[in-house]
Design a protein around this motif. Sequence first.
Motif, mmCIF file in Angstrom:
data_model
loop_
_atom_site.group_PDB
_atom_site.id
_atom_site.type_symbol
_atom_site.label_atom_id
_atom_site.label_comp_id
_atom_site.label_asym_id
_atom_site.label_seq_id
_atom_site.Cartn_x
_atom_site.Cartn_y
_atom_site.Cartn_z
ATOM 1 N N LEU A 1 -8.458 5.028 -0.460
ATOM 2 C CA LEU A 1 -7.205 5.749 -0.694
ATOM 3 C C LEU A 1 -7.017 6.066 -2.169
ATOM 4 C CD1 LEU A 1 -4.942 3.605 1.671
ATOM 5 C CD2 LEU A 1 -5.960 5.833 2.141
ATOM 6 N N GLY B 1 -6.023 9.492 0.411
ATOM 7 C CA GLY B 1 -4.834 8.791 -0.045
ATOM 8 C C GLY B 1 -3.659 9.729 -0.220
ATOM 9 N N LEU C 1 0.830 -1.201 0.000
ATOM 10 C CA LEU C 1 0.000 0.000 0.000
ATOM 11 C C LEU C 1 0.867 1.254 0.000
ATOM 12 C CD1 LEU C 1 -2.945 -0.473 2.529
ATOM 13 C CD2 LEU C 1 -3.071 -0.045 0.072
ATOM 14 N N GLU C 2 1.872 1.247 0.871
ATOM 15 C CA GLU C 2 2.717 2.439 0.985
ATOM 16 C C GLU C 2 3.443 2.695 -0.324
ATOM 17 O OE1 GLU C 2 5.124 1.918 4.467
ATOM 18 O OE2 GLU C 2 3.381 2.048 5.810
ATOM 19 N N LEU D 1 0.956 4.215 -2.837
ATOM 20 C CA LEU D 1 0.618 5.614 -2.569
ATOM 21 C C LEU D 1 1.771 6.529 -2.967
ATOM 22 C CD1 LEU D 1 -1.287 5.469 0.850
ATOM 23 C CD2 LEU D 1 -2.196 5.542 -1.469
ATOM 24 N N ARG E 1 -10.176 0.979 1.224
ATOM 25 C CA ARG E 1 -9.918 1.915 2.326
ATOM 26 C C ARG E 1 -10.110 3.356 1.877
ATOM 27 N NH1 ARG E 1 -4.585 -0.599 5.274
ATOM 28 N NH2 ARG E 1 -5.391 -2.722 5.474
ATOM 29 N N ALA F 1 -6.522 -0.839 -1.356
ATOM 30 C CA ALA F 1 -6.426 0.622 -1.347
ATOM 31 C C ALA F 1 -7.775 1.247 -1.687
ATOM 32 C CB ALA F 1 -5.355 1.079 -2.334
#
Lengths: 291, 364
Positions: free
Chosen positions: B340, B354, B292-293, B296, B338, B335
């Motif tokens: 984002l 996000g 995820l990180e 993003l 959530r 993602a």
Amino acid sequence: MNLLTDLIFDYTLRNIALGAAVLGIVSGMLGSFAVLRRQGLLGDTLAHAALPGICIAYLLTGSKSPLVLFLGAAISGWVATLVLLRIVRETRIKEDSALGVVLSVFFGVGIMLLTFILKHNDANQAGLDKFLFGQAATVTAEDVNTMTILGVFALLVVAVLYKEFKIMTFDPNFAASLGFNDRWLGVILTSLIVVAVVIGLRTVGVVLMSAMLVGPAVAARQWTNRLEAMVLLAGFFGALSGVAGALISVSEANLPTGPMVILSLTVIVIISLLFAPQRGILWDIKRFSKA
Amino acid sequence: MEIVITGILISVACALLGTFLILRKMAMMSDAISHAILPGLVAGYFFAKGPDLFAGFLGALVAALVTVTLVEALKNTQRVGGESAIGIVFPAMFALGTFLVARFFENVHLDTDAVLFGNIEFVAFDRLFIGDVDFGPQSYYVAGALCLINLLFITVFYKELKLATFDAGLAATLGFSPFFIHYALMALVSVTSVGAFTSVGAVLVVALMIVPAAAAYLLTDKLPMMIGLAAGIGALSAVLGYGLALAIDSSVAGAIVSVAGAFFFAAMLFSPSHGLIAKARRIERQRVQIGLEALLVHLLNHEGEEGEAHESEMLHLSSELRWLPQFAQQIVGVAANRGLVMQLHGHLILTDNGRRQGQQLMVH
């Protein structure tokens, strides 16, 4: 002299002595690697772990032929090996505790099965426990043949993989850097120890098996610093104690063979620990008193 | 009923010591001791000229201490590793015991099978009579006394035990002798093995010392909790094992060990803190979090650039971040869930949320 001719011509004695000698050679040679890899108690665990396999093999086939029971013992010993490696690698349980857990749980399940067989089966099961507590006196020529075939097979594998085992024993990291699969070599070596244990169950029994692996290796280590010599010497010590134990046990009535083999071996170990040149403990004392 | 109560008492007595054996990496010593007492037992019977309980007990205790001392001595010669020392000494002792039995007790009923398995089934037959009054099975008193002694030892020396177990060096500096603690613990293991094995056999003693404590070790990081859990698991195994043995008409000792083993493997799989499943889930969560990180930050980096449209294509993502298409799909799904990112005509766009999280990551 009488004993010597008996050794060659007496059917029972010949089988006992041969069985013990085969066991001694195989377990001595394989034990050398186990001892150097600091896995001296592995044999104890694997010996106990064989019991459920023997019982299940009998329950499934109803046969008591050595090959079937050996196979059952080997499979459950092998499963125990994998469980053991898994516990050590993937949980916080230390090797020592893992050995204890596998040993007692496999053996407990085995006892449950054995009692179940004893209570529910016909009289045919008699002698199943011989495969566990060792009754060398009843070793047959068929048993000896099976043991020899298994033993020769195990030693052949050692001969083929000798270089790999050697590197893995002394420097596992170096072995890994050379591209040897440390994990698989470990599994192979342990499986070979399973073979040695399976041979030993029939002769010396589950409790004494650990000494058959550790004793010859520890004694041999005292006399040499070379692995080749140690492996050969351990095989020799193993065979020697096997034959000596067999002879002592028949020389007087009512002496069990397995314990006599182990006691002979213990004498060899004590002598080696005390008197071997360089590494003998007595020389230490002498050196101290001079200084 | 009497079998169950004996079983529970012995389980608790064993588990109390087992906890420290596990933590001190000496689990296999209990195996060695429980087998090595055989020659002492035989010698005791020999001198008492019969199967005398007290003489046997004394002999067994001496044999156990001899074993511990021999193992230590062998280790100290530097010629033999600790595990090899154990591996030679106890079979030698056991062989000596079997030899003595064969030599001097041909007619006495002391077969090695009984030593290994014991006969918990028969505890009800050995009863304590004072005068004519039946005070219940002997095993109650033996097992109860073992429980009491072990509990007393652990309570009185709790601090010393804890210190010597977790930091032997510090213990020595502070003036506690790790040597004393070691031998005291070994003496208690011996006493417990001797007392327990006549009723439950050597193998069950070992199992009850090691298996419940090992299971408890997987469930908690606190020592008092571990002791309690080990005792609880041991006692529960005794109860359930007895039920199992009745149900399939089999060995009680074997069934108790099997149930304890089931508890261990359950703890190994399902323990919330140290179980394999919890561990696998933790790793999976971390994998998703890192994915995820990366997503993003990647989107944020290319936001507003000329190639943005191209950079935010699903296909490009997997090649740029070297992700398998499946994994890319999974991460984008999480993602989106959530809130984002959003999918627009096959492209990914950061939502406000996000973007904020991505910026935070960049700051860190």
